[in-house]
Design a protein around this motif. Structure first.
Motif, PDB file in Angstrom:
ATOM      1  N   THR A 143       1.031  -1.403   0.050  1.00 58.02           N
ATOM      2  CA  THR A 143      -0.136  -0.292   0.065  1.00 58.02           C
ATOM      3  C   THR A 143       0.757   1.168  -0.172  1.00 58.02           C
ATOM      4  OG1 THR A 143      -1.825  -1.643   1.533  1.00 58.02           O
ATOM      5  CG2 THR A 143      -2.021   1.100   1.265  1.00 58.02           C
ATOM      6  N   LEU A 144       2.397   0.962   0.913  1.00 58.90           N
ATOM      7  CA  LEU A 144       3.258   2.519   0.882  1.00 58.90           C
ATOM      8  C   LEU A 144       4.512   0.940   0.467  1.00 58.90           C
ATOM      9  CD1 LEU A 144       1.946   3.692   3.860  1.00 58.90           C
ATOM     10  CD2 LEU A 144       1.200   4.591   1.751  1.00 58.90           C
ATOM     11  N   HIS A 145       5.087   3.037  -0.122  1.00 58.97           N
ATOM     12  CA  HIS A 145       6.650   2.572  -0.565  1.00 58.97           C
ATOM     13  C   HIS A 145       7.273   3.609  -0.317  1.00 58.97           C
ATOM     14  CE1 HIS A 145       6.637   3.462  -5.271  1.00 58.97           C
ATOM     15  NE2 HIS A 145       5.857   4.450  -3.926  1.00 58.97           N
ATOM     16  N   PRO A 146       8.383   3.314  -0.130  1.00 57.83           N
ATOM     17  CA  PRO A 146       9.208   5.392  -0.153  1.00 57.83           C
ATOM     18  C   PRO A 146       9.069   5.624  -0.576  1.00 57.83           C
ATOM     19  CG  PRO A 146      10.635   3.064   0.888  1.00 57.83           C
ATOM     20  CD  PRO A 146       8.988   2.159   0.576  1.00 57.83           C
ATOM     21  N   LEU A 147       9.560   6.910  -0.281  1.00 57.09           N
ATOM     22  CA  LEU A 147       9.444   8.194  -1.501  1.00 57.09           C
ATOM     23  C   LEU A 147      10.854   7.542  -2.181  1.00 57.09           C
ATOM     24  CD1 LEU A 147       8.346  10.884  -2.654  1.00 57.09           C
ATOM     25  CD2 LEU A 147       9.419  11.823  -0.823  1.00 57.09           C
ATOM     26  N   ALA A 148      12.023   7.712  -1.977  1.00 49.06           N
ATOM     27  CA  ALA A 148      12.964   7.438  -2.937  1.00 49.06           C
ATOM     28  C   ALA A 148      12.316   6.124  -3.522  1.00 49.06           C
ATOM     29  CB  ALA A 148      13.578   6.266  -1.372  1.00 49.06           C
ATOM     30  N   GLY A 170      12.916  17.980 -20.629  1.00 53.62           N
ATOM     31  CA  GLY A 170      14.724  17.891 -20.057  1.00 53.62           C
ATOM     32  C   GLY A 170      13.914  17.549 -18.763  1.00 53.62           C
ATOM     33  N   TYR A 171      14.543  16.588 -17.726  1.00 57.09           N
ATOM     34  CA  TYR A 171      13.922  16.427 -16.104  1.00 57.09           C
ATOM     35  C   TYR A 171      14.491  17.308 -15.356  1.00 57.09           C
ATOM     36  CZ  TYR A 171      15.019  11.705 -16.844  1.00 57.09           C
ATOM     37  OH  TYR A 171      16.276  10.854 -16.956  1.00 57.09           O
ATOM     38  N   GLN A 172      14.478  17.124 -13.710  1.00 57.87           N
ATOM     39  CA  GLN A 172      15.205  17.078 -12.432  1.00 57.87           C
ATOM     40  C   GLN A 172      14.586  16.305 -11.832  1.00 57.87           C
ATOM     41  OE1 GLN A 172      16.715  21.103 -11.843  1.00 57.87           O
ATOM     42  NE2 GLN A 172      17.322  20.748 -10.682  1.00 57.87           N
ATOM     43  N   LEU A 173      14.765  15.492 -10.754  1.00 53.36           N
ATOM     44  CA  LEU A 173      14.541  15.000  -9.950  1.00 53.36           C
ATOM     45  C   LEU A 173      15.013  15.936  -8.445  1.00 53.36           C
ATOM     46  CD1 LEU A 173      13.859  11.633 -11.407  1.00 53.36           C
ATOM     47  CD2 LEU A 173      11.886  13.347 -10.921  1.00 53.36           C
ATOM     48  N   GLU A 174      14.423  15.839  -7.286  1.00 50.27           N
ATOM     49  CA  GLU A 174      14.532  16.794  -6.261  1.00 50.27           C
ATOM     50  C   GLU A 174      14.158  16.095  -5.140  1.00 50.27           C
ATOM     51  OE1 GLU A 174      14.484  20.854  -6.764  1.00 50.27           O
ATOM     52  OE2 GLU A 174      15.542  21.176  -8.487  1.00 50.27           O
ATOM     53  N   LEU A 175      15.510  15.229  -4.671  1.00 43.72           N
ATOM     54  CA  LEU A 175      14.601  14.778  -3.203  1.00 43.72           C
ATOM     55  C   LEU A 175      15.292  14.562  -2.082  1.00 43.72           C
ATOM     56  CD1 LEU A 175      12.669  12.445  -1.636  1.00 43.72           C
ATOM     57  CD2 LEU A 175      14.034  10.568  -2.525  1.00 43.72           C
ATOM     58  N   PRO A 176      15.346  15.920  -1.002  1.00 46.37           N
ATOM     59  CA  PRO A 176      16.104  15.218   0.421  1.00 46.37           C
ATOM     60  C   PRO A 176      16.490  13.559   0.878  1.00 46.37           C
ATOM     61  CG  PRO A 176      14.541  16.832  -0.216  1.00 46.37           C
ATOM     62  CD  PRO A 176      14.621  16.249  -0.943  1.00 46.37           C
ATOM     63  N   ASP A 177      18.165  14.070   1.162  1.00 42.24           N
ATOM     64  CA  ASP A 177      17.969  12.650   1.962  1.00 42.24           C
ATOM     65  C   ASP A 177      16.841  12.511   3.008  1.00 42.24           C
ATOM     66  OD1 ASP A 177      19.989  12.234   0.146  1.00 42.24           O
ATOM     67  OD2 ASP A 177      20.990  12.476   1.157  1.00 42.24           O
ATOM     68  N   ALA A 178      16.524  13.483   4.251  1.00 40.50           N
ATOM     69  CA  ALA A 178      15.827  13.021   5.085  1.00 40.50           C
ATOM     70  C   ALA A 178      14.377  12.890   4.861  1.00 40.50           C
ATOM     71  CB  ALA A 178      15.814  14.616   5.830  1.00 40.50           C
ATOM     72  N   SER A 215       9.465  18.104  -0.762  1.00 40.20           N
ATOM     73  CA  SER A 215       9.760  19.403   0.430  1.00 40.20           C
ATOM     74  C   SER A 215       8.618  18.789   1.984  1.00 40.20           C
ATOM     75  CB  SER A 215       9.617  20.314  -0.001  1.00 40.20           C
ATOM     76  OG  SER A 215       8.720  21.315  -0.476  1.00 40.20           O
ATOM     77  N   THR A 216       8.653  20.140   3.340  1.00 37.93           N
ATOM     78  CA  THR A 216       7.990  19.936   3.558  1.00 37.93           C
ATOM     79  C   THR A 216       7.263  21.400   4.155  1.00 37.93           C
ATOM     80  OG1 THR A 216       9.782  19.953   5.591  1.00 37.93           O
ATOM     81  CG2 THR A 216       8.582  17.871   4.763  1.00 37.93           C
ATOM     82  N   ARG A 217       6.594  21.797   5.068  1.00 34.94           N
ATOM     83  CA  ARG A 217       6.553  22.457   5.625  1.00 34.94           C
ATOM     84  C   ARG A 217       5.487  22.676   6.763  1.00 34.94           C
ATOM     85  NH1 ARG A 217       1.163  24.816   4.461  1.00 34.94           N
ATOM     86  NH2 ARG A 217      -0.016  23.405   2.613  1.00 34.94           N
TER      87      ARG A 217
END
Length: 293
Positions: A143-148, A170-178, A215-217
């Motif tokens: 049902t869920l898996h890691p965002l990575a 063109g594309y770019q993926l931005e995923l913070p390690d946290a 990101s988070t807010r």
């Protein structure tokens, strides 16, 4: 053993438990009271034996009924919560099963065009498709898996599209390690990217660029929200002026909204925002829940 609706012993076992408890309580209580008063008496010779026994029976019955009712209510609440979790999981599975063929049919249609116009690129696209399906179908359905994992699957999909569109994409993926371990539903972002390519980049001769960002807010309730963004520099929304749309069209967007509602209720949102010049931004927002170790 309890019944299907309560952990309380079923049948004669439950009655025997109450009766034994009454008898034990009456005898021990009388003995303790006599020892405290320093006037031990035979239970059968006491003047207040019958009233005391009646009080014991009434009090014990009331206490037993109270704990039986509370235990039954707790047991039913636990079963209801489990049933709701099972229903939500089954619904998410159904939505994912509906999304996967949708993506596959779109890719096969693109592959059919390339076979007739550019066989070498069609072969490269087919190789990417095989790798994508192997990675997707080889893992266990959850049902869920890691965002990575979501970003990795999205990278495979964009590689497929880049074969067909060439330098127009063109594309770019931005995923913070946290945020790599944050649990999300599978195929949550891909419908937004498909929408950006089909309605934003493909109508333009020059194509465009897609950026996917996590990101988070802070939330209004003091918690933390996860924000997933898909930006494109395509043709933009078909609106007379820049606006925030609450609906969004298309099968993929509808499925994303349903999955967010199933998991997060009103706290899960999807918004499409038209850029000032051209392009569209999609924002998925829901409460951040870190993965349990």
């Amino acid at each position: 053993r309890g019944t299907g609706n309560s952990p309380w012993p079923a049948g004669w076992r439950g009655i025997a438990l109450v009766v034994c408890g009454m008898g034990t309580g009456f005898v021990l209580g009388s003995a303790i009271g006599d020892a405290y008063s320093g006037n031990p008496q035979n239970l059968l010779q006491r003047r207040d034996a019958v009233p005391t026994l009646l009080i014991t029976v009434v009090a014990s019955t009331a206490i037993a009924f109270f704990f039986y009712s509370r235990g039954k209510a707790s047991h039913l609440q636990a079963r209801m919560a489990q049933a709701q979790r099972d229903a939500a999981e089954a619904r998410l599975k159904l939505l994912e099963v509906q999304l996967e063929p949708h993506m596959l049919f779109n890719t096969l249609a693109n592959l059919r065009v390339l076979i007739a116009t550019d066989p070498p690129r069609a072969q490269a696209m087919l190789d990417h498709l095989i790798a994508y399906l192997r990675a997707t179908l080889g893992g266990a359905r959850a049902t869920l898996h890691p965002l990575a994992d979501e970003f990795a699957r999205l990278n495979d999909y964009l590689a497929l599209m880049a074969v067909r569109m060439g330098p127009r994409l063109g594309y770019q993926l931005e995923l913070p390690d946290a945020l790599r371990a944050v649990p999300v539903p599978p195929l949550l972002l891909q419908p937004l990217v498909e929408n950006a390519i089909r309605h934003g980049l493909e109508p333009q001769v020059k194509g465009g660029h897609i950026t996917v960002r996590a990101s988070t807010r802070p939330g209004d309730d003091g918690g933390t929200l996860l924000v997933l963004e898909v930006h494109d520099t395509g043709a933009g929304l078909k609106t007379p002026a820049p606006a925030v749309t609450a609906s969004g069209t298309g099968f993929g967007l509808a499925q994303v909204r349903e999955r967010l509602a199933t998991l997060h209720g009103t706290q899960g949102t999807l918004e499409l925002i038209a850029a000032s010049a051209s392009g569209t931004s999609a924002f998925i927002t829901f409460p951040l829940k870190l993965a349990t170790p």
